[in-house]
Motif scaffolding. Structure first.
Motif, PDB file in Angstrom:
ATOM      1  N   SER A 386      -0.216   2.536   0.243  1.00  0.00           N
ATOM      2  CA  SER A 386       0.322   1.257   0.537  1.00  0.00           C
ATOM      3  C   SER A 386       0.674   1.119   1.881  1.00  0.00           C
ATOM      4  O   SER A 386       0.947  -0.020   2.552  1.00  0.00           O
ATOM      5  CB  SER A 386       1.727   1.134  -0.404  1.00  0.00           C
ATOM      6  OG  SER A 386       2.443   1.935  -0.116  1.00  0.00           O
ATOM      7  N   VAL A 387       0.860   2.180   2.381  1.00  0.00           N
ATOM      8  CA  VAL A 387       1.256   1.952   4.097  1.00  0.00           C
ATOM      9  C   VAL A 387       0.097   2.437   5.001  1.00  0.00           C
ATOM     10  O   VAL A 387      -0.304   1.560   5.965  1.00  0.00           O
ATOM     11  CB  VAL A 387       2.174   3.077   4.496  1.00  0.00           C
ATOM     12  CG1 VAL A 387       2.619   3.134   5.955  1.00  0.00           C
ATOM     13  CG2 VAL A 387       3.686   2.927   3.718  1.00  0.00           C
ATOM     14  N   TRP A 388      -0.805   3.503   4.713  1.00  0.00           N
ATOM     15  CA  TRP A 388      -1.978   3.758   5.447  1.00  0.00           C
ATOM     16  C   TRP A 388      -3.162   3.260   5.069  1.00  0.00           C
ATOM     17  O   TRP A 388      -4.203   3.574   5.393  1.00  0.00           O
ATOM     18  CB  TRP A 388      -1.857   5.315   5.610  1.00  0.00           C
ATOM     19  CG  TRP A 388      -0.515   5.920   6.146  1.00  0.00           C
ATOM     20  CD1 TRP A 388       0.294   6.274   5.412  1.00  0.00           C
ATOM     21  CD2 TRP A 388      -0.483   6.063   7.531  1.00  0.00           C
ATOM     22  NE1 TRP A 388       1.507   6.935   5.968  1.00  0.00           N
ATOM     23  CE2 TRP A 388       0.873   6.666   7.577  1.00  0.00           C
ATOM     24  CE3 TRP A 388      -1.316   5.825   8.631  1.00  0.00           C
ATOM     25  CZ2 TRP A 388       1.516   7.026   8.844  1.00  0.00           C
ATOM     26  CZ3 TRP A 388      -0.659   6.140   9.932  1.00  0.00           C
ATOM     27  CH2 TRP A 388       0.706   7.004  10.070  1.00  0.00           C
ATOM     28  N   GLY A 389      -3.333   2.482   3.907  1.00  0.00           N
ATOM     29  CA  GLY A 389      -4.396   1.980   3.464  1.00  0.00           C
ATOM     30  C   GLY A 389      -5.309   3.411   2.488  1.00  0.00           C
ATOM     31  O   GLY A 389      -5.138   3.621   1.640  1.00  0.00           O
ATOM     32  N   ASP A 390      -6.317   3.815   3.248  1.00  0.00           N
ATOM     33  CA  ASP A 390      -7.138   4.985   2.823  1.00  0.00           C
ATOM     34  C   ASP A 390      -6.241   6.268   3.304  1.00  0.00           C
ATOM     35  O   ASP A 390      -6.732   7.344   3.720  1.00  0.00           O
ATOM     36  CB  ASP A 390      -8.342   5.172   3.401  1.00  0.00           C
ATOM     37  CG  ASP A 390      -8.626   5.080   4.947  1.00  0.00           C
ATOM     38  OD1 ASP A 390      -7.461   4.690   5.698  1.00  0.00           O
ATOM     39  OD2 ASP A 390      -9.556   5.335   5.477  1.00  0.00           O
ATOM     40  N   GLY A 391      -4.918   6.248   2.666  1.00  0.00           N
ATOM     41  CA  GLY A 391      -3.948   7.322   3.049  1.00  0.00           C
ATOM     42  C   GLY A 391      -4.386   8.617   2.827  1.00  0.00           C
ATOM     43  O   GLY A 391      -4.058   9.936   3.514  1.00  0.00           O
ATOM     44  N   LYS A 392      -5.257   9.004   1.808  1.00  0.00           N
ATOM     45  CA  LYS A 392      -5.645  10.317   1.438  1.00  0.00           C
ATOM     46  C   LYS A 392      -7.051  10.599   2.212  1.00  0.00           C
ATOM     47  O   LYS A 392      -7.488  12.135   2.180  1.00  0.00           O
ATOM     48  CB  LYS A 392      -5.959  10.501  -0.052  1.00  0.00           C
ATOM     49  CG  LYS A 392      -4.636  10.286  -0.924  1.00  0.00           C
ATOM     50  CD  LYS A 392      -3.529  11.364  -0.825  1.00  0.00           C
ATOM     51  CE  LYS A 392      -2.679  11.128  -2.057  1.00  0.00           C
ATOM     52  NZ  LYS A 392      -1.872  12.306  -1.957  1.00  0.00           N
TER      53      LYS A 392
END
Length: 485
Positions: A386-392
């Motif tokens: 929700s913050v980084w988009g593709d956070g993983k």
């Protein structure tokens, strides 16, 4: 899905670190949740909301000391030094004592020491590969541990750990590995849950606790005393102002006692600026390069384009892609994947992202009772989609473009909690980043890294520890195929 006896804590410990918190927060559409504690302990508050975390870490950090699990563990491992101390006055006193030895000017003077350790690692690894026909699979975490221990030995104490291979170095690394192996085991998981519920167990001779004390004992008996004997009769006026010099001077001036001096030595050898924590980050960096050969090729190209050995200041500005890779590794694989604090008094946490109450009413703050255990899930905060988009996803290019809005992120270094935040931000984070870059820069120029298809699970034993799925009993390992270029 909580267990009647073990609450939600058992689920958290069985999964890869941070995964359970991320899943529950996604399911509940909330960055602030409560989980059931083990052994009927009161609920644990898990806080990833950036405004609430800033409230705790920047504005009221001394009202949220380490918990009864964490603080005794720090004392056993590292002694009563900077990581252990509580209270504003004492914390500032200790921080001011050691900070000048980790400031940019000190790092500029110490650059040859960092390069020396990096070069020694490269030579040792090269000789090992030649014995294996030019390539082999190694647990890269064991190799980089040698280099980062050598760095802090040279730069902080003027001590030669033999490239991390001397007898005293091997004792330190062996004691730490034994502790980490116990920590990632099922017995280690049980110990954490029991200590949260029954803090008095901290004072019993349990095996899971003894191995932590063995690290401190090893440094005390085999290294710290020798370092002090060696420096006791030196003219401090002609020696560079490294950390050991400052500590001995402070003791001679009556500012600290001998036991505090010894604790500072232990703390900095094993933890500060990362003899161990930076090694874990470096190991994950090399593993990510093995998984992402296009990133490895681009990084190598940037490194090879520079002729000679970059200075400290060059590393701050001349290598944008190395900087992006560094930040991305530290985002995905923070050495401290969570923090555990306890409120010393009643408080109210403001929320950036309100919680939906039972009747649909938005709740914009959370009351906190005195004695409330709070977990700040750093890995979860650093990787929220929700913050980084593709956070993983490992994608260094994100750092070369537009970043998430500041109000969605923490206020720590690079919008992350990797080095904590506020007055208790890691005092050696600039040192950690510098040695990370120098060692990675050195290795990527001389070696090629490939994936081994091993499935890695992230666990915690004081710091982030990689284990191979199906081989957890072997302790922390991060296999990478390494070959000469």
């Amino acid at each position: 899905g909580a267990s009647l006896l073990w609450g939600h804590e058992w689920i958290v410990l069985q999964m890869s670190v941070g995964e359970a918190y991320t899943r529950w927060m996604d399911q509940l559409h909330s960055q602030t949740i409560k989980i059931r504690g083990a052994l009927f302990k009161p609920d644990i508050l898990v806080v990833a909301d950036p405004l609430a975390v800033t409230h705790i870490m920047q504005k009221h950090v001394y009202d949220y000391p380490h918990s009864d699990v964490v603080r005794p563990r720090i004392a056993r491992l590292l002694g009563k030094s900077l990581g252990w101390v509580e209270g504003e006055a004492e914390h500032k006193r200790m921080r001011n004592l050691v900070a000048p030895s980790l400031a940019p000017d000190a790092l500029r003077r110490g650059t040859p020491d960092v390069y020396g350790a990096a070069e020694q690692l490269a030579v040792n690894l090269e000789l090992h590969l030649l014995e294996q026909g030019g390539s082999t699979i190694v647990s890269i975490v064991d190799w980089v541990n040698q280099a980062t221990l050598e760095v802090i030995g040279r730069l902080g104490f003027g001590h030669d750990f033999g490239g991390g291979r001397s007898g005293d170095a091997q004792k330190i690394l062996g004691a730490w590995r034994a502790m980490a192996t116990m920590g990632v085991s099922q017995m280690g998981h049980l110990a954490i849950m029991m200590l949260r519920r029954l803090p008095m167990l901290n004072y019993l001779p349990l095996k899971a606790l003894r191995v932590q004390g063995d690290v401190r004992k090893t440094i005390h008996e085999d290294v710290a005393r020798e370092l002090l004997r060696r420096d006791a009769n030196k003219d401090l006026g002609v020696k560079d102002k490294d950390l050991l010099t400052r500590l001995i001077s402070a003791q001679k001036a009556g500012l600290i006692g001998r036991e505090e001096l010894m604790d500072h030595v232990r703390f900095h050898i094993t933890n500060m600026a990362g003899a161990e924590t930076t090694a874990q980050s470096l190991a994950y960096a090399i593993w990510e390069l093995a998984l992402n050969p296009h990133v490895q090729t681009r990084l190598r190209g940037e490194a090879m384009a520079y002729h000679g050995s970059p200075s400290y200041d060059d590393f701050q500005s001349q290598f944008p892609y190395l900087d992006a890779v560094t930040r991305e590794v530290l985002r995905l694989h923070p050495a401290a994947p969570y923090m555990e604090r306890v409120s010393s008094q009643e408080d109210v946490l403001p929320l950036r992202h309100p919680i939906n109450g039972k009747e649909g009413r938005a709740i914009s703050s959370v009351p906190v009772a005195a004695g409330q255990t709070i977990i700040i899930p750093i890995t979860t905060m650093n990787t929220m989609c929700s913050v980084w988009g593709d956070g993983k996803k490992f994608r260094p290019d994100r750092w070369m473009g537009e970043l998430p809005p500041k109000d969605l992120c923490s206020t720590g270094w690079s919008h992350m909690m990797t080095f904590s935040d506020g007055p208790r931000t890691c005092v050696g984070y600039k040192f950690a980043i510098f040695q990370f870059k120098v060692i990675l820069f050195t290795l990527v120029r001389r070696f090629e890294f490939k994936d081994t298809a091993a499935v890695i699970i992230d666990k915690v034993a004081s710091s982030l520890q990689p284990v191979v799925q199906g081989q957890e009993e072997l302790g922390p390992r991060l296999p990478v195929h390494v070959s000469l270029r």
